[in-house]
Design an enzyme around this catalytic site. Structure first.
Site, PDB file in Angstrom:
ATOM      1  N   ASP A  27      -9.116  -4.114   5.684  1.00 15.14           N
ATOM      2  CA  ASP A  27     -10.207  -4.940   5.076  1.00 15.14           C
ATOM      3  C   ASP A  27     -10.362  -5.000   3.625  1.00 15.14           C
ATOM      4  O   ASP A  27     -10.558  -5.834   2.912  1.00 15.14           O
ATOM      5  CB  ASP A  27     -11.544  -4.742   5.874  1.00 15.14           C
ATOM      6  CG  ASP A  27     -12.002  -3.145   5.760  1.00 15.14           C
ATOM      7  OD1 ASP A  27     -11.462  -2.306   4.958  1.00 15.14           O
ATOM      8  OD2 ASP A  27     -12.767  -3.007   6.662  1.00 15.14           O
ATOM      9  N   HIS A  46      -1.576   2.237  -4.955  1.00 16.85           N
ATOM     10  CA  HIS A  46      -1.276   3.781  -5.835  1.00 16.85           C
ATOM     11  C   HIS A  46      -0.162   4.189  -5.139  1.00 16.85           C
ATOM     12  O   HIS A  46       0.677   3.354  -4.343  1.00 16.85           O
ATOM     13  CB  HIS A  46      -2.291   4.759  -5.216  1.00 16.85           C
ATOM     14  CG  HIS A  46      -2.703   4.275  -3.316  1.00 16.85           C
ATOM     15  ND1 HIS A  46      -1.562   4.850  -2.569  1.00 16.85           N
ATOM     16  CD2 HIS A  46      -3.497   3.780  -2.669  1.00 16.85           C
ATOM     17  CE1 HIS A  46      -1.949   4.537  -1.344  1.00 16.85           C
ATOM     18  NE2 HIS A  46      -3.177   3.989  -1.168  1.00 16.85           N
ATOM     19  N   HIS A 104      -2.399  10.805  -0.807  1.00 19.32           N
ATOM     20  CA  HIS A 104      -2.327  10.368  -2.215  1.00 19.32           C
ATOM     21  C   HIS A 104      -3.835  10.777  -2.804  1.00 19.32           C
ATOM     22  O   HIS A 104      -4.539  11.583  -1.965  1.00 19.32           O
ATOM     23  CB  HIS A 104      -2.128   8.958  -2.375  1.00 19.32           C
ATOM     24  CG  HIS A 104      -2.808   8.093  -1.384  1.00 19.32           C
ATOM     25  ND1 HIS A 104      -3.976   7.753  -1.545  1.00 19.32           N
ATOM     26  CD2 HIS A 104      -2.476   7.573  -0.215  1.00 19.32           C
ATOM     27  CE1 HIS A 104      -4.609   6.697  -0.616  1.00 19.32           C
ATOM     28  NE2 HIS A 104      -3.461   6.687   0.253  1.00 19.32           N
ATOM     29  N   ASP A 141       0.745  -1.326   0.002  1.00 22.43           N
ATOM     30  CA  ASP A 141       0.148  -0.003   0.036  1.00 22.43           C
ATOM     31  C   ASP A 141       0.852   1.266   0.083  1.00 22.43           C
ATOM     32  O   ASP A 141       1.700   1.535   0.708  1.00 22.43           O
ATOM     33  CB  ASP A 141      -0.923   0.102   1.199  1.00 22.43           C
ATOM     34  CG  ASP A 141      -2.086   0.789   1.166  1.00 22.43           C
ATOM     35  OD1 ASP A 141      -2.119   1.914   0.506  1.00 22.43           O
ATOM     36  OD2 ASP A 141      -3.201   0.397   1.793  1.00 22.43           O
ATOM     37  N   ASP A 193       1.571   2.739   3.871  1.00 20.58           N
ATOM     38  CA  ASP A 193       0.828   3.763   3.681  1.00 20.58           C
ATOM     39  C   ASP A 193       0.624   4.342   4.952  1.00 20.58           C
ATOM     40  O   ASP A 193       0.345   5.518   4.917  1.00 20.58           O
ATOM     41  CB  ASP A 193      -0.775   2.797   3.270  1.00 20.58           C
ATOM     42  CG  ASP A 193      -1.606   4.018   3.140  1.00 20.58           C
ATOM     43  OD1 ASP A 193      -1.735   4.699   2.049  1.00 20.58           O
ATOM     44  OD2 ASP A 193      -2.718   3.914   3.812  1.00 20.58           O
ATOM     45  N   HIS A 213       1.391   8.268   5.519  1.00 21.76           N
ATOM     46  CA  HIS A 213       0.472   9.437   5.878  1.00 21.76           C
ATOM     47  C   HIS A 213       0.871  10.010   7.034  1.00 21.76           C
ATOM     48  O   HIS A 213       0.625  11.212   7.173  1.00 21.76           O
ATOM     49  CB  HIS A 213      -1.206   8.591   6.115  1.00 21.76           C
ATOM     50  CG  HIS A 213      -1.828   8.229   5.016  1.00 21.76           C
ATOM     51  ND1 HIS A 213      -2.222   9.232   4.262  1.00 21.76           N
ATOM     52  CD2 HIS A 213      -2.240   7.193   4.533  1.00 21.76           C
ATOM     53  CE1 HIS A 213      -3.084   8.583   3.041  1.00 21.76           C
ATOM     54  NE2 HIS A 213      -2.957   7.400   3.220  1.00 21.76           N
ATOM     55  N   THR A 265      -6.905   3.367  -1.851  1.00 23.01           N
ATOM     56  CA  THR A 265      -6.616   2.016  -1.365  1.00 23.01           C
ATOM     57  C   THR A 265      -7.655   1.105  -2.076  1.00 23.01           C
ATOM     58  O   THR A 265      -7.282   0.053  -2.624  1.00 23.01           O
ATOM     59  CB  THR A 265      -6.704   1.968  -0.052  1.00 23.01           C
ATOM     60  OG1 THR A 265      -5.555   2.807   0.399  1.00 23.01           O
ATOM     61  CG2 THR A 265      -6.211   0.569   0.522  1.00 23.01           C
TER      62      THR A 265
END
Length: 544
Positions: free
Chosen positions: A162, A336, A478, A40, A290, A294, A79
Site C-alpha cells: 500500500d 532504498h 535496511h 523496493d 524487498d 528480508h 519503504t
C-alpha cells in the site's frame, strides 16, 4: 511462457488496444506517458552486481541515461519515506513521512504507533489493522502537480505494498491499487474497475497452480550455498517452489512482481494511458526484491533468481507498451538499498558484520535509565536504530535528565556510531554538499520533522544488522544511515533518447524536477529538495 505472460494473457483478454502506427517524425517534446518504477530494496550494489547478466527490461534501461550513484540521502532508508521521495522531489523533512511508522505518545488511542499511510482517526484503526489514507503525506507528487495543470491527466498507481502505491500516486490519483493478500485492493469504498477484477481472477488462477522450483542460471550457481542463520534455519539455496493455493508463498516470490506488472499493463490498455492529448502517469512499485532481501538476504541464489525474473518481466511489460505504439518515457529507481545478512557477510570478507545486541533496544535501555533516575516506568519508546521518544508526561527537568543519561549510555556501547538529540539535529543546517559527503547529523536533519520525529536518533555502526536473531522472521534488512542502504540506481529511458552514464552522485529527489519538463509542469525550486538533471547528451538541455 513466463509468469507475467500467463497473467497478462488472462487479464488483458479482449481489452488489448490496437497498436498505433509507428511514427517516423522526430521525438516529440513531451511523451504521452511517463512510467515511474520503484524496485523496493534495489540497491546500487545489486544493480552493479547483475548489470552484466541482464538481457531484458533492465538491460533496456541500462542503455538509457544511467545515474549509478543515486542517493536516498536521508537516514530514514525505509519503504514509506523512500517512496514518498521519488515523485515529490523532497526529503522526509518536507514530505512528513519520517519512517514506515512512528510513535505519537500524545494520541488518545491505546496504540501509540502510527502507520505512515494510516488514517488513525477511523474508529478501530491501529498500526497493524489500519485504514489506508494519504493524509500524512505533506507534499504533492508528480501526478498531483500534473493534474493541477491539466485535470484530464490520468494518474494510476499500482504496487505490491500500500505504501508504494499511495506514496507514489499521491492524493489525486485516479486509480490506486496494491496487493492485499490474495489479490489487489484499493481504498475503502473505492469502486473496483473491471481491470482489477479481471487481473485478480488471473492471479487467483495462477496461485491455484503449483510453482515448480525455478531453474538456476549458470551465473547464479556460485551463489547457491547454504548459510546457517540459527535454530537450524539456512538460506541461500531457495528456488521458490510453491504448492498450489499458497498465496503467501506467491506474494513472497518473483511471481508478485509479475502480477503487479500485469495489473499495470491492463490499466494502460483499459484506460488508454498515453493515447490521448495529455501526458499521463503510471507509477509502479515492485516489492518482491524487498521480500527476498528480508527473507533470504541480498547475495544468495534467491536474489539472483529474483533479479533474473525481474529483468525478464520488465522486458515483457515494455513489450506490451511498445505494442501500443505510444511515446512513453521510463524512470526506474529504488526506495532504498539493502544489506546482506551478517552470517554471509562474515564469510565474504566483512569481519565486523554482526547482529545487534538486544540490550540496545530502547525498552532495555529505558529500564536501566529508569533505575538510575528512580523512575517507576520505562521512559523510552522506539526501535533499535532510528527515532527514540521520551515520555512527554514527564517534567522538562526529568526529560533533560533522561536525555543525558540515555545519550551517555548509548555512546558507551561498541555497536553505536552516534546518538543525536533533538537539539543537535535542529541546530544542523540543511545539507548542501554532494549526498555521499553528508555527515550523520545532516542525514538525520533531512529526515527530521518536529511534530513527528523522536527526541533522540540512534545510528548503529556500519554492518550491524538491527535484527537480533536470524532464526525466525527476517534475516536481513535496511534502514541504516549507511551508503549500502542510501545508494540506489536511477535509470531513464525513452525511445530516441541518446544514452549516457553519469557516475557523479545525484539524489532520488532529482527525479521530479528532471521529469518536470516532460510532464509539462513548472516546479519552483524552493518547493522541493531535488535539482533537475539534464537528460540530453548534447548542447541542448532538458532542464528549463
Amino acid at each position: 511462457m513466463s509468469r507475467l505472460t500467463l497473467i497478462l494473457s488472462a487479464s488483458l483478454c479482449a481489452a488489448v488496444a490496437s497498436p498505433v502506427a509507428a511514427q517516423e517524425a522526430p521525438v516529440p517534446e513531451r511523451p504521452r506517458l511517463i512510467v515511474a518504477i520503484a524496485v523496493d530494496q534495489f540497491s546500487a550494489d545489486l544493480f552493479d552486481q547483475y548489470r552484466s547478466h541482464v538481457t531484458g527490461g533492465l538491460a533496456r534501461l541500462a542503455r538509457g541515461v544511467v545515474f549509478p550513484s543515486g542517493y536516498q540521502p536521508h537516514s530514514a532508508t525505509e519503504t514509506c519515506p523512500g517512496h514518498a521521495t521519488i515523485l515529490t522531489g523532497s526529503w522526509p523533512s518536507r514530505t512528513g513521512i519520517i519512517a514506515n511508522d512512528w510513535i505519537d505518545l500524545d494520541t488518545a488511542r491505546e496504540d501509540k504507533t502510527v502507520y505512515c499511510l494510516e488514517d488513525e482517526s477511523v474508529p478501530g484503526s491501529n498500526s497493524d489493522h489500519y485504514t489506508v489514507s494519504p493524509k500524512h503525506l505533506r507534499m504533492p507528487t508528480l501526478g498531483d502537480r500534473m493534474k493541477a495543470v491539466a485535470p484530464a491527466t490520468r494518474v494510476v498507481a499500482v504496487s505490491g505494498k500500500d505504501r508504494g502505491a499511495v506514496a507514489m500516486g499521491g492524493k489525486g490519483a485516479d486509480q490506486t491499487w496494491w496487493w492485499g493478500g490474495k489479490g489487489f485492493v484499493g481504498y475503502v469504498g473505492a469502486p473496483v474497475p473491471n481491470t482489477v477484477t479481471r487481473t485478480n481472477a488471473a492471479v487467483t488462477k495462477r496461485i491455484a497452480t503449483a510453482q515448480p522450483a525455478l531453474a538456476l542460471p549458470a551465473y547464479c550457481q556460485p551463489l547457491d550455498r547454504a548459510i546457517p542463520v540459527g535454530g537450524g534455519r539456512t538460506v541461500g539455496t531457495g528456488r521458490f517452489a510453491r504448492a498450489a493455493g499458497n498465496a503467501s508463498a506467491f506474494a513472497n516470490s518473483p511471481e508478485k512482481d509479475a502480477a503487479t506488472l500485469a495489473l499495470a499493463a491492463a490499466f494502460v490498455q483499459d484506460l488508454q494511458l498515453g493515447q490521448r492529448s495529455t501526458t499521463d502517469l503510471l507509477a509502479v512499485s515492485l516489492s518482491a526484491t524487498d521480500h527476498v532481501g528480508h527473507s533470504y538476504g541480498t547475495n544468495g541464489a534467491e536474489m539472483c533468481l529474483q533479479l533474473t525474473s525481474l529483468d525478464r518481466d520488465l522486458g515483457n511489460f515494455f513489450d506490451v507498451l511498445d505494442a501500443t505504439g505510444i511515446d512513453y518515457a521510463v524512470v526506474l529507481t529504488a526506495d532504498h538499498g539493502g544489506h546482506d545478512l551478517p552470517e554471509r557477510n562474515r564469510q565474504l570478507g566483512i569481519a565486523d558484520a554482526q547482529r545487534v545486541d538486544p540490550a540496545l533496544a530502547p525498552s532495555a535501555v529505558g529500564k536501566i535509565v529508569a533505575g538510575k533516575l528512580g523512575l517507576a516506568e520505562n521512559p523510552l519508546f522506539g526501535g533499535t536504530g532510528g527515532d527514540i521518544w521520551i515520555d512527554p508526561k514527564l517534567t522538562s527537568d526529568q526529560r533533560a535528565e533522561i536525555t543525558a543519561a540515555t545519550v551517555a549510555h548509548y555512546r558507551a556501547q561498541p555497536q553505536v556510531a552516534a546518538i543525536l538529540t533533538r537539539a543537535e539535529i535542529e541546530a544542523t543546517p540543511r545539507p548542501t554538499a554532494s549526498p555521499e559527503l553528508w555527515t550523520v547529523a545532516e542525514r538525520a536533519r533531512a529526515t527530521y520533522v518536529p511534530d513527528r520525529s523522536g527526541d533522540l536518533m540512534l545510528a548503529l555502526k556500519p554492518h550491524v544488522t538491527p535484527i537480533p536473531h536470524g532464526s525466525r522472521g527476517s534475516v536481513a534488512t535496511h534502514g541504516s544511515f549507511w551508503d549500502y542502504d542510501r545508494r540506489v540506481p536511477i535509470l531513464f529511458w525513452r525511445e530516441g533518447l541518446v544514452g549516457f552514464e553519469q557516475p557523479v552522485p545525484v539524489q532520488v529527489a532529482d527525479i521530479l524536477p528532471s521529469l518536470a519538463g516532460w510532464a509539462g509542469i513548472t516546479v519552483p525550486s524552493n518547493e522541493i529538495d531535488g535539482t533537475c538533471r539534464d537528460l540530453i547528451a548534447g548542447p541542448q538541455s532538458s532542464c528549463r
